[in-house]
Design a protein around this motif. Structure first.
Motif, short mmCIF file in Angstrom:
data_model
loop_
_atom_site.label_atom_id
_atom_site.label_comp_id
_atom_site.label_asym_id
_atom_site.label_seq_id
_atom_site.Cartn_x
_atom_site.Cartn_y
_atom_site.Cartn_z
N SER A 128 -7.41 2.77 2.77
CA SER A 128 -8.33 2.22 1.77
C SER A 128 -7.97 2.73 0.37
O SER A 128 -8.08 2.00 -0.61
CB SER A 128 -9.78 2.55 2.11
N ARG A 129 -7.49 3.95 0.28
CA ARG A 129 -7.04 4.49 -1.02
C ARG A 129 -5.85 3.68 -1.53
O ARG A 129 -5.79 3.33 -2.70
CB ARG A 129 -6.67 5.96 -0.89
N ARG A 130 -4.93 3.37 -0.64
CA ARG A 130 -3.73 2.63 -1.05
C ARG A 130 -4.06 1.18 -1.43
O ARG A 130 -3.31 0.55 -2.15
CB ARG A 130 -2.69 2.67 0.05
N LEU A 131 -5.20 0.68 -0.97
CA LEU A 131 -5.66 -0.66 -1.34
C LEU A 131 -6.53 -0.62 -2.60
O LEU A 131 -7.03 -1.65 -3.03
CB LEU A 131 -6.45 -1.30 -0.19
N TYR A 132 -6.72 0.57 -3.16
CA TYR A 132 -7.56 0.78 -4.34
C TYR A 132 -9.01 0.39 -4.07
O TYR A 132 -9.63 -0.33 -4.84
CB TYR A 132 -7.00 0.01 -5.55
#
Length: 92
Positions: free
Chosen positions: A27-31
């Motif tokens: 989820s972090r990498r998807l912003y």
């Protein structure tokens, strides 16, 4: 024992419980900042994708891959593409 499978209606909180570190990293990498501030943990996965203007299908594929070895770079890239807003949905 029931097998855990991720569908479009699977709640984010359930995904984070099943895959605590890797789901948060995805989820972090998807912003998706709400995953870290608990803003929408009780939201279904595809609704979160729509709200964040990501393709629900690509997001679903990326999160489903957590059951295997995690998403590939290509899956993350596809899931991270922002699409035009859909009428009636709010984006944070």
């Amino acid at each position: 024992t029931t097998e855990f499978s991720i569908t479009g209606s699977t709640l984010l909180v359930d995904i984070f419980k099943k895959y605590p570190g890797t789901a948060a990293e995805l989820s972090r990498r998807l912003y998706w900042p709400c995953a870290h501030c608990s803003g929408a943990l009780s939201e279904p996965l595809t609704m979160a994708a729509i709200r964040h203007r990501n393709s629900p299908r690509a997001v679903l594929e990326a999160f489903r891959s957590l059951a295997d070895n995690g998403p590939t770079a290509e899956q993350i890239a596809a899931a991270g593409v922002k699409v035009p807003r859909r009428p009636g949905y709010q984006s944070r």
